[in-house]
Design an enzyme around this catalytic site. Structure first.
Site, PDB file in Angstrom:
ATOM      1  N   LYS A   1       0.808  -1.232   0.000  1.00 30.93           N
ATOM      2  CA  LYS A   1       0.000   0.000   0.000  1.00 30.93           C
ATOM      3  C   LYS A   1       0.838   1.279   0.000  1.00 30.93           C
ATOM      4  O   LYS A   1       0.386   2.331   0.431  1.00 30.93           O
ATOM      5  CB  LYS A   1      -1.020   0.043   1.164  1.00 30.93           C
ATOM      6  CG  LYS A   1      -1.825  -1.197   1.383  1.00 30.93           C
ATOM      7  CD  LYS A   1      -2.303  -1.891   0.139  1.00 30.93           C
ATOM      8  CE  LYS A   1      -3.426  -1.212  -0.592  1.00 30.93           C
ATOM      9  NZ  LYS A   1      -3.868  -2.062  -1.752  1.00 30.93           N
TER      10      LYS A   1
ATOM     11  N   HIS B   1       7.425  -6.984  -2.448  1.00 35.15           N
ATOM     12  CA  HIS B   1       7.179  -6.536  -1.081  1.00 35.15           C
ATOM     13  C   HIS B   1       8.180  -7.186  -0.116  1.00 35.15           C
ATOM     14  O   HIS B   1       8.050  -7.040   1.098  1.00 35.15           O
ATOM     15  CB  HIS B   1       5.768  -6.932  -0.619  1.00 35.15           C
ATOM     16  CG  HIS B   1       4.638  -6.258  -1.336  1.00 35.15           C
ATOM     17  ND1 HIS B   1       4.630  -4.923  -1.625  1.00 35.15           N
ATOM     18  CD2 HIS B   1       3.451  -6.741  -1.787  1.00 35.15           C
ATOM     19  CE1 HIS B   1       3.489  -4.615  -2.239  1.00 35.15           C
ATOM     20  NE2 HIS B   1       2.770  -5.697  -2.356  1.00 35.15           N
TER      21      HIS B   1
ATOM     22  N   SER C   1      -5.043   2.747   3.975  1.00 35.01           N
ATOM     23  CA  SER C   1      -5.214   2.140   2.653  1.00 35.01           C
ATOM     24  C   SER C   1      -5.381   0.619   2.787  1.00 35.01           C
ATOM     25  O   SER C   1      -6.249   0.011   2.154  1.00 35.01           O
ATOM     26  CB  SER C   1      -3.988   2.477   1.791  1.00 35.01           C
ATOM     27  OG  SER C   1      -4.096   1.908   0.517  1.00 35.01           O
TER      28      SER C   1
HETATM   29  S1  PPS Z   1      -0.537  -3.083  -3.129  1.00 34.09           S
HETATM   30  O1  PPS Z   1      -1.780  -3.843  -2.760  1.00 34.09           O
HETATM   31  O2  PPS Z   1       0.496  -3.227  -2.101  1.00 34.09           O
HETATM   32  O3  PPS Z   1      -0.052  -3.405  -4.452  1.00 34.09           O
HETATM   33  O4  PPS Z   1      -1.012  -1.554  -3.107  1.00 34.09           O
HETATM   34  P1  PPS Z   1      -0.151  -0.320  -3.634  1.00 34.09           P
HETATM   35  O5  PPS Z   1      -0.266  -0.224  -5.101  1.00 34.09           O
HETATM   36  O6  PPS Z   1       1.209  -0.363  -3.040  1.00 34.09           O
HETATM   37  O7  PPS Z   1      -0.873   0.918  -2.940  1.00 34.09           O
HETATM   38  C1  PPS Z   1      -2.200   1.299  -3.269  1.00 34.09           C
HETATM   39  C2  PPS Z   1      -2.313   2.754  -2.916  1.00 34.09           C
HETATM   40  O8  PPS Z   1      -1.616   3.541  -3.917  1.00 34.09           O
HETATM   41  C3  PPS Z   1      -2.524   4.491  -4.455  1.00 34.09           C
HETATM   42  N1  PPS Z   1      -2.177   4.842  -5.834  1.00 34.09           N
HETATM   43  C4  PPS Z   1      -1.960   6.115  -6.238  1.00 34.09           C
HETATM   44  N2  PPS Z   1      -1.959   7.273  -5.535  1.00 34.09           N
HETATM   45  C5  PPS Z   1      -1.736   8.424  -6.241  1.00 34.09           C
HETATM   46  N3  PPS Z   1      -1.532   8.459  -7.572  1.00 34.09           N
HETATM   47  C6  PPS Z   1      -1.520   7.312  -8.314  1.00 34.09           C
HETATM   48  N4  PPS Z   1      -1.332   7.372  -9.626  1.00 34.09           N
HETATM   49  C7  PPS Z   1      -1.736   6.070  -7.626  1.00 34.09           C
HETATM   50  N5  PPS Z   1      -1.801   4.768  -8.013  1.00 34.09           N
HETATM   51  C8  PPS Z   1      -2.069   4.046  -6.901  1.00 34.09           C
HETATM   52  C9  PPS Z   1      -3.868   3.786  -4.334  1.00 34.09           C
HETATM   53  O9  PPS Z   1      -4.935   4.683  -4.533  1.00 34.09           O
HETATM   54  C10 PPS Z   1      -3.765   3.243  -2.923  1.00 34.09           C
HETATM   55  O10 PPS Z   1      -3.837   4.256  -1.930  1.00 34.09           O
HETATM   56  P2  PPS Z   1      -5.188   4.735  -1.212  1.00 34.09           P
HETATM   57  O11 PPS Z   1      -4.743   5.630  -0.105  1.00 34.09           O
HETATM   58  O12 PPS Z   1      -5.891   3.517  -0.716  1.00 34.09           O
HETATM   59  O13 PPS Z   1      -5.963   5.478  -2.265  1.00 34.09           O
END
Ligand code: PPS
Length: 288
Positions: A45, A100, A130
């Site tokens: 996340k 991860h 998240s």
């Molecule tokens: S995972 O399950 O570990 O693969 O998740 P991960 O991709 O690491 O994290 C998901 C969060 O990243 C946000 N996200 C973004 N934020 C801003 N801009 C962009 N382009 C973007 N892409 C992914 C996603 O919305 C999740 O955060 P939250 O706070 O839940 O919105």
């Protein structure tokens, strides 16, 4: 389903069985890293799928084909997940991966190679929020319980890939020298073109300003949210139900302020502060 049915334990870390298996974890340990491989490392996340969008474009000079035609999990596969063995032979060179894993679980060939690493860190309070919503929408994970219960599990490391503090610390104490670049989710939110310039410099991509702007536009939260190759809408609802919470949920900095009570903030801060007290690396946000 019990947590034993949902997760497996690997070197003390909880991993979901839906995406990981004994075979996939054996496959990683035998995986041969090449010098030109690039791996983005994240605690869950913290910006993993964002890097799955960014890396192919930074590495290929801004050609949108991969993000428009290949689902994120096959385009930039997780090192530890089952899909790697399926797609590994189709990955273009230089290969981009995500993981991860904490540092000590990386396979032997990683250490022997010159593969580059981008470590993405995010404020643990936003990570926890998240993750809480992700557990609600992911049918292959344990129910998170109440927010308070989930916070207790998060702080004790009874969550996927263990404690946040162990993860960030493990990647700060490496022998990687200039093979590793650190960046934060917050920096990427604040100024994505600047983050892309740093990535381009680190990876030797030499991208023009025009290409940087193009990549920033296509990797924005708004664009990714409607990209079916990146928003997990191809995954059956039983596994990921976006009506409960979309994977691309808010994409902002500081959503924890809408969730933490003052007591929870004090508890969270005190645990993280204590575990980080001997660390001196700069954080772009206060632990308070
Ligand atoms: S995972 O399950 O570990 O693969 O998740 P991960 O991709 O690491 O994290 C998901 C969060 O990243 C946000 N996200 C973004 N934020 C801003 N801009 C962009 N382009 C973007 N892409 C992914 C996603 O919305 C999740 O955060 P939250 O706070 O839940 O919105």
């Amino acid at each position: 389903m019990s947590s034993d049915e949902i997760c497996m334990l690997y070197h003390g870390l909880l991993l979901p069985k839906e995406t990981h298996s004994t075979e996939s974890l054996k496959f990683v340990q035998e995986y041969t890293f090449k010098d030109e491989d690039v791996v983005a490392v994240t605690y869950p996340k913290s910006g993993t799928i964002w890097m799955q969008e960014i890396l192919p474009l930074v590495l290929n000079g801004g050609d949108l084909t991969p993000i428009q035609t290949i689902p994120n999990w096959d385009r930039v596969p997780w090192l530890e997940e089952k899909r790697l063995a399926v797609v590994v032979d189709q990955l273009p060179s230089p290969r981009a991966l995500v993981t991860h894993f904490p540092y000590h679980l990386m396979p032997p060939s990683f250490h022997a190679s010159k593969a580059k690493v981008i470590y993405v860190m995010r404020n643990p309070k936003d990570v926890m929020v998240s993750s809480y919503y992700f557990h609600q929408m992911a049918g292959f994970l344990m129910d998170p319980g109440t927010f308070d219960e989930f916070m207790a599990k998060f702080l004790e490391g009874r969550v996927l890939f263990g404690k946040w503090t162990d993860h960030v610390k493990s990647w700060r104490h490496t022998e990687l020298g200039d093979r590793i670049m650190y960046i934060t989710y917050e920096e990427m939110v604040q100024d994505l073109p600047a983050a892309l310039r740093s990535l381009s410099d680190f990876l030797g991509s030499n991208l023009s300003e025009e290409v940087i702007q193009k990549i920033a536009e296509h990797c924005s939260f708004k664009t990714m949210k409607v990209n079916s190759m990146s928003n997990f809408s191809l995954v059956p609802k039983v596994l990921m139900d976006s009506d409960k919470s979309p994977f691309l949920r808010k994409g902002v900095v500081g959503d924890w302020k809408n969730h933490f009570s003052s007591e929870q903030l004090a508890r969270f801060t005190s645990v993280i502060r204590k575990e980080m007290e001997d660390e001196s690396f700069p954080l772009p946000w206060s632990l308070d």
